[in-house]
Design a protein around this motif. Structure first.
Motif, PDB file in Angstrom:
ATOM      1  N   GLU A  88      -0.745  -4.627   3.332  1.00  0.00           N
ATOM      2  CA  GLU A  88       0.926  -4.638   4.520  1.00  0.00           C
ATOM      3  C   GLU A  88       1.838  -5.610   3.826  1.00  0.00           C
ATOM      4  OE1 GLU A  88       2.146  -1.199   4.763  1.00  0.00           O
ATOM      5  OE2 GLU A  88       4.295  -2.852   4.645  1.00  0.00           O
ATOM      6  N   SER A 147      -2.829   3.542  -0.755  1.00  0.00           N
ATOM      7  CA  SER A 147      -3.705   3.087   0.899  1.00  0.00           C
ATOM      8  C   SER A 147      -4.153   4.203   0.660  1.00  0.00           C
ATOM      9  CB  SER A 147      -2.494   3.239   1.686  1.00  0.00           C
ATOM     10  OG  SER A 147      -1.596   4.634   1.511  1.00  0.00           O
ATOM     11  N   PRO A 163       0.619  -0.706   0.254  1.00  0.00           N
ATOM     12  CA  PRO A 163       0.285  -0.002   0.124  1.00  0.00           C
ATOM     13  C   PRO A 163       0.515   0.927   0.141  1.00  0.00           C
ATOM     14  CG  PRO A 163       0.153  -1.195   2.386  1.00  0.00           C
ATOM     15  CD  PRO A 163       0.353  -1.980   1.358  1.00  0.00           C
ATOM     16  N   ARG A 164       1.935   1.022  -0.100  1.00  0.00           N
ATOM     17  CA  ARG A 164       3.035   2.416   0.087  1.00  0.00           C
ATOM     18  C   ARG A 164       3.364   2.545  -1.115  1.00  0.00           C
ATOM     19  NH1 ARG A 164       4.459   2.855   5.702  1.00  0.00           N
ATOM     20  NH2 ARG A 164       3.650   0.595   6.844  1.00  0.00           N
TER      21      ARG A 164
END
Ligand code: GDP
Ligand code: IMO
Ligand code: MG
Length: 421
Positions: free
Chosen positions: A202, A149, A101-102
């Motif tokens: 994640e 995210s 999600p980063r």
């Protein structure tokens, strides 16, 4: 447990996809940690022939878990298309493909700006893939990026997109481009998110769990080490660091967990896009034509030239390579004589790669050593001892000049066309 990082020791397209597909047989996790869909990794295996841009090249073994790290940027349309192609080939990735999600998302304005910047630079252009890579990473670094995210919270996403379109549309308009519509971009990207959401998770606990369970990790670099923004031929580089050291930022793997660094080296040199390439041969010469290739991502011509041991040695030292995976040795079978660049002369003096900036590197004279060719088909050979003597000598010369043992030799694009020493 092992954490093996597979890095390219040249300007990209060394055959990392081939190497990963070969090595992933023994891997529990295969992960990408840098770059985006500027990469084109070719895999030829019993399932088919694939040019992969985003998904780790170890996806073809049903036992692998594939991670797309925080250091990546991705164009969702390209990723969705890639998943479709893989699904059609019978690959299942439910519960084994994970997108961080980063990771930052390439937005339409990144692609437009990439093109506009390139055009503004004219003859000094980097020759990017125009996939929006540089502008997307620039937004990441300047706190303007949109990450996966952000998509889960529609209010937050809308707010970020509105601000970015306000900024980007002004720049695009000033450079003569067509501005983007909020509603259209918003709807399209939320739709992409809907498709990819099942894979976004994640990856930190997955990685840490794998390390604790002493699993085998294979980390797949995109681009090549000489395209690193600090150590490559700036500004003819890519935006994210491809070096082995980038696995911590790009994947959450602590540096001390790395157990092996494999340098992939093509038996000659190619480069696509702008920037110096000391051993480049004229495209209209016989040897130059023979060593040219067609790029997997953009279909452009990759310039071809002899093996540059100065560059490969530098990349091996910089990354700390333990072993080389030498690819495309079969392509050299056509030559009666083969040259290897052992170093450079610049303004009449010996110079190293690291002494020179990109413009000076464009002025060096390579110092060549001539080796005998073998002129026989080696694509069916699977044992080092069975290679013709001049081919063995060529491999041994490369390992001496680069200072790293050659552990694998690839003699064809297919998975099985590999000699293990
Ligand atoms: P990557 O980006 O590093 O994965 O490399 P690319 O896939 O962009 O380019 C490498 C090209 O060489 C692809 O077309 C591969 O199929 C091909 N290839 C890889 N290894 C070999 C080899 O040993 N021999 C031959 N003839 N082709 C190879
Ligand atoms: P793989 O992973 C070869 C080059 C581009 C250009 C420069 C910057 O397949 O080896 P970018 O679009 O990244 O901003 O372009 O970097 N480049 C590559 N060249 N192989 C690649 O990836 C590359 N990825 C980027 O041609 O010169
Ligand atoms: Mg490639």
């Amino acid at each position: 447990m092992s954490v093996t990082v597979v890095i390219g020791t040249q300007w990209g397209d060394e055959g990392k996809g081939k190497a990963i597909d070969f090595l992933a047989r023994d891997a529990d996790f295969v992960a990408r940690y840098n770059g985006g869909n500027n990469a084109g990794h070719t895999v030829v295996n019993p399932i088919g022939t694939f040019k992969i841009h985003l998904v780790p090249s170890g996806i073809f073994y049903p036992h692998t878990r594939c991670l797309m790290g925080s250091g990546m940027v991705m164009d969702p349309a390209v990723l969705i298309e890639e998943l479709k192609t893989l699904r059609e080939a019978g690959i299942r990735f439910e519960k084994r493909l994970f997108i961080s999600p980063r990771a930052h998302v390439i937005m339409p304005y990144h692609k437009i700006l990439d093109g506009l910047y390139e055009e503004a630079k004219g003859a000094g252009a980097t020759g990017t893939t125009r996939r929006g890579i540089g502008p997307c990473f620039a937004d990441k670094i300047s706190y303007n990026g949109i990450r996966w995210s952000d998509f889960g919270d529609q209010t937050l996403f809308n707010q970020k997109l509105r601000v970015q379109l306000e900024l980007k549309n002004k720049i695009i308009a000033a450079l003569g481009g067509a501005s983007l519509n909020f509603n259209k971009v918003c709807a399209q990207y939320q739709e992409y998110y809907g498709v990819l959401k099942p894979y976004i998770a994640e990856i930190f606990p997955i990685v840490q769990g794998g390390l604790r369970a002493r699993k085998q990790f294979l980390l797949e670099q995109a681009m090549g080490s000489l395209l690193d923004p600090d150590w490559g031929t700036y500004p003819f580089v890519t935006a994210s660091s491809p070096l082995a050291s980038a696995v911590t930022g790009g994947l959450g793997i602590p540096p001390r967990q790395i157990t092996q660094i494999v340098g992939v080296a093509k038996a000659y040199t190619t480069r696509v896009g702008g920037g110096p390439m000391p051993t480049e041969l004229a495209g209209d010469s016989d040897a130059g034509r023979a060593l040219q290739e067609v790029a997997a991502t953009t279909g452009r011509i990759r310039r071809g030239g002899w093996f540059d041991a100065e560059v490969a040695r530098f990349a091996a030292e910089l990354n700390g390579a333990d072993a080389l995976f030498l690819t495309k040795l079969d392509v050299l079978s056509q030559f009666d004589q083969i040259q290897i660049c052992t170093g450079y002369q610049w303004k009449g003096k010996r110079a190293h790669y690291y002494d020179l900036n990109a413009y000076q590197l464009g002025e060096v004279k390579p110092v060549y050593r001539t080796l005998r060719g073998w002129q026989t088909d080696i694509t069916g050979i699977r044992k080092f001892s069975k290679l013709p003597e001049p081919a063995r000598q060529y491999v041994e010369t490369i390992e001496k000049l680069v200072g790293v043992p050659v552990r694998w030799i690839s003699v064809g694009p297919e998975r099985e066309a590999t000699i293990v020493r």
